[in-house]
Design an enzyme around this catalytic site. Structure first.
Site, PDB file in Angstrom:
ATOM      1  N   THR A   1       5.935  -3.621   4.081  1.00 25.18           N
ATOM      2  CA  THR A   1       5.813  -2.409   4.889  1.00 25.18           C
ATOM      3  C   THR A   1       6.709  -2.514   6.111  1.00 25.18           C
ATOM      4  O   THR A   1       7.036  -3.608   6.576  1.00 25.18           O
ATOM      5  CB  THR A   1       4.353  -2.183   5.336  1.00 25.18           C
ATOM      6  OG1 THR A   1       4.260  -0.917   6.013  1.00 25.18           O
ATOM      7  CG2 THR A   1       3.880  -3.277   6.289  1.00 25.18           C
TER       8      THR A   1
ATOM      9  N   ARG B   1      -3.965   9.187   7.264  1.00 29.42           N
ATOM     10  CA  ARG B   1      -4.351   8.326   6.159  1.00 29.42           C
ATOM     11  C   ARG B   1      -5.473   7.365   6.544  1.00 29.42           C
ATOM     12  O   ARG B   1      -5.596   6.962   7.706  1.00 29.42           O
ATOM     13  CB  ARG B   1      -3.129   7.540   5.664  1.00 29.42           C
ATOM     14  CG  ARG B   1      -2.130   8.403   4.948  1.00 29.42           C
ATOM     15  CD  ARG B   1      -0.876   7.648   4.586  1.00 29.42           C
ATOM     16  NE  ARG B   1      -0.105   7.274   5.770  1.00 29.42           N
ATOM     17  CZ  ARG B   1       1.085   6.703   5.727  1.00 29.42           C
ATOM     18  NH1 ARG B   1       1.631   6.419   4.557  1.00 29.42           N
ATOM     19  NH2 ARG B   1       1.739   6.417   6.841  1.00 29.42           N
TER      20      ARG B   1
ATOM     21  N   ARG C   1       1.028  11.919   4.254  1.00 33.08           N
ATOM     22  CA  ARG C   1       0.303  11.174   5.287  1.00 33.08           C
ATOM     23  C   ARG C   1      -1.105  11.757   5.480  1.00 33.08           C
ATOM     24  O   ARG C   1      -1.625  11.813   6.580  1.00 33.08           O
ATOM     25  CB  ARG C   1       1.079  11.135   6.614  1.00 33.08           C
ATOM     26  CG  ARG C   1       2.386  10.361   6.537  1.00 33.08           C
ATOM     27  CD  ARG C   1       2.902   9.914   7.900  1.00 33.08           C
ATOM     28  NE  ARG C   1       3.115  11.022   8.799  1.00 33.08           N
ATOM     29  CZ  ARG C   1       4.220  11.776   8.837  1.00 33.08           C
ATOM     30  NH1 ARG C   1       5.212  11.509   8.018  1.00 33.08           N
ATOM     31  NH2 ARG C   1       4.339  12.744   9.688  1.00 33.08           N
TER      32      ARG C   1
ATOM     33  N   GLU D   1      -1.348  12.193  -0.090  1.00 31.82           N
ATOM     34  CA  GLU D   1      -0.082  12.935  -0.008  1.00 31.82           C
ATOM     35  C   GLU D   1       0.181  13.435   1.412  1.00 31.82           C
ATOM     36  O   GLU D   1      -0.715  13.894   2.113  1.00 31.82           O
ATOM     37  CB  GLU D   1      -0.127  14.123  -0.963  1.00 31.82           C
ATOM     38  CG  GLU D   1       1.124  14.954  -1.010  1.00 31.82           C
ATOM     39  CD  GLU D   1       2.215  14.358  -1.881  1.00 31.82           C
ATOM     40  OE1 GLU D   1       3.368  14.308  -1.418  1.00 31.82           O
ATOM     41  OE2 GLU D   1       1.918  13.951  -3.018  1.00 31.82           O
TER      42      GLU D   1
ATOM     43  N   CYS E   1      10.209   7.396   0.347  1.00 29.41           N
ATOM     44  CA  CYS E   1       9.039   6.952  -0.416  1.00 29.41           C
ATOM     45  C   CYS E   1       9.382   6.479  -1.821  1.00 29.41           C
ATOM     46  O   CYS E   1       8.953   5.401  -2.251  1.00 29.41           O
ATOM     47  CB  CYS E   1       8.009   8.073  -0.478  1.00 29.41           C
ATOM     48  SG  CYS E   1       7.487   8.675   1.141  1.00 29.41           S
TER      49      CYS E   1
ATOM     50  N   LEU F   1       0.875  -1.164   0.000  1.00 31.06           N
ATOM     51  CA  LEU F   1       0.000   0.000   0.000  1.00 31.06           C
ATOM     52  C   LEU F   1       0.913   1.215   0.000  1.00 31.06           C
ATOM     53  O   LEU F   1       1.585   1.483   0.992  1.00 31.06           O
ATOM     54  CB  LEU F   1      -0.902   0.035   1.246  1.00 31.06           C
ATOM     55  CG  LEU F   1      -1.545  -1.274   1.704  1.00 31.06           C
ATOM     56  CD1 LEU F   1      -2.443  -1.014   2.905  1.00 31.06           C
ATOM     57  CD2 LEU F   1      -2.313  -1.923   0.579  1.00 31.06           C
TER      58      LEU F   1
ATOM     59  N   CYS G   1       3.405  10.272  -2.956  1.00 31.55           N
ATOM     60  CA  CYS G   1       4.431  11.204  -2.495  1.00 31.55           C
ATOM     61  C   CYS G   1       5.028  11.843  -3.734  1.00 31.55           C
ATOM     62  O   CYS G   1       5.993  11.323  -4.306  1.00 31.55           O
ATOM     63  CB  CYS G   1       5.501  10.480  -1.679  1.00 31.55           C
ATOM     64  SG  CYS G   1       6.842  11.570  -1.138  1.00 31.55           S
TER      65      CYS G   1
ATOM     66  N   SER H   1       1.302   5.231  -0.316  1.00 30.91           N
ATOM     67  CA  SER H   1       0.644   6.529  -0.328  1.00 30.91           C
ATOM     68  C   SER H   1       1.412   7.495  -1.226  1.00 30.91           C
ATOM     69  O   SER H   1       2.644   7.558  -1.178  1.00 30.91           O
ATOM     70  CB  SER H   1       0.550   7.104   1.089  1.00 30.91           C
ATOM     71  OG  SER H   1      -0.275   6.279   1.893  1.00 30.91           O
TER      72      SER H   1
ATOM     73  N   ASP I   1      -0.566  11.186  11.518  1.00 29.31           N
ATOM     74  CA  ASP I   1      -0.869  10.378  10.329  1.00 29.31           C
ATOM     75  C   ASP I   1      -2.376  10.386  10.125  1.00 29.31           C
ATOM     76  O   ASP I   1      -3.127   9.879  10.961  1.00 29.31           O
ATOM     77  CB  ASP I   1      -0.351   8.949  10.515  1.00 29.31           C
ATOM     78  CG  ASP I   1      -0.366   8.145   9.217  1.00 29.31           C
ATOM     79  OD1 ASP I   1      -1.132   8.504   8.301  1.00 29.31           O
ATOM     80  OD2 ASP I   1       0.376   7.154   9.128  1.00 29.31           O
TER      81      ASP I   1
END
EC number: 3.5.4.25
Length: 208
Positions: free
Chosen positions: A149, A128, A94, A92, A67, A50, A54, A52, A126
């Site tokens: 992760t 997200r 977090r 973007e 990232c 996953l 950046c 996110s 965070d």
């Protein structure tokens, strides 16, 4: 959840030819993408990430974070496996957005760490939402994932939404002189499991 599938197409990359699946979150208007390689709907756990969004790290080659390095490493790992999935989530900074991320960078330039900067701007460390991942994975027929992760919260978020995480696969890469404090903060304040990457000597990444 209001995430709906829109369309799919082939996406040739330096790592292999992926299938790109586009999804729309109707509640927020955000567009998310899943990249798949090989057969992922056979019930066996799928190697995945996953990731996110950046912009600075993924597209502008920033060394302030890890990232972009993680994105490339994840795609390489999926290609080597011959099978996998990467969810590219439009969250973007977090979850605070690009312009607020630049504001946070300015605070970091003045001495704040990445968590302090977000909090001074009035955000949580965070923000997200990983709940958007479940309908995307369900559409792709993925019931279990080997998650690349260093962030235990991602594991808990998927498990909490009903997705089985068969394994956590460390993704430690990208340490350099510009992100040492950032990575130390992720380990110390956000619980990322960075191990020797966080504690070891800082090296400038070799040119590819």
């Amino acid at each position: 959840m209001s995430v709906v599938f829109v369309a799919a197409s082939k996406l040739p990359t330096p790592f292999g030819v992926f299938t790109m699946h586009g999804f729309l979150d109707e509640a927020t208007g955000k567009e998310h993408v899943a990249l798949t390689l090989g057969k992922v709907d056979d019930g066996a756990p799928v190697l995945g990430r996953l990731h996110s969004e950046c912009l600075t790290g993924d597209a502008l080659f920033s060394l302030r974070c890890d990232c972009g390095f993680q994105l490339e490493a994840a795609l390489c790992a999926i290609a080597a496996e011959g099978r996998g999935v990467l969810l590219y989530l439009r969250q973007e900074g977090r979850g605070i957005g690009l312009l607020n991320k630049i504001r946070a960078y300015k605070l970091q330039d003045a001495g704040a760490d990445t968590v302090e900067a977000n909090e001074r701007l009035g955000f949580r460390a965070d923000q997200r939402d990983y709940g958007i991942c479940k309908p995307m994975l369900e559409y792709l027929g993925i019931a279990a994932i080997k998650l690349m992760t260093n962030n235990p919260r991602k594991v808990k978020a998927l498990e909490g939404s009903g997705i089985r995480v068969a394994e956590r696969v460390p993704l430690q890469t990208g340490l350099n002189p510009h992100n040492q404090k950032y990575l130390a903060t992720k380990a110390g304040k956000l619980g990322h499991l960075l191990g020797s990457l966080h504690q070891g000597e800082v090296e400038t990444p070799a040119e590819s």
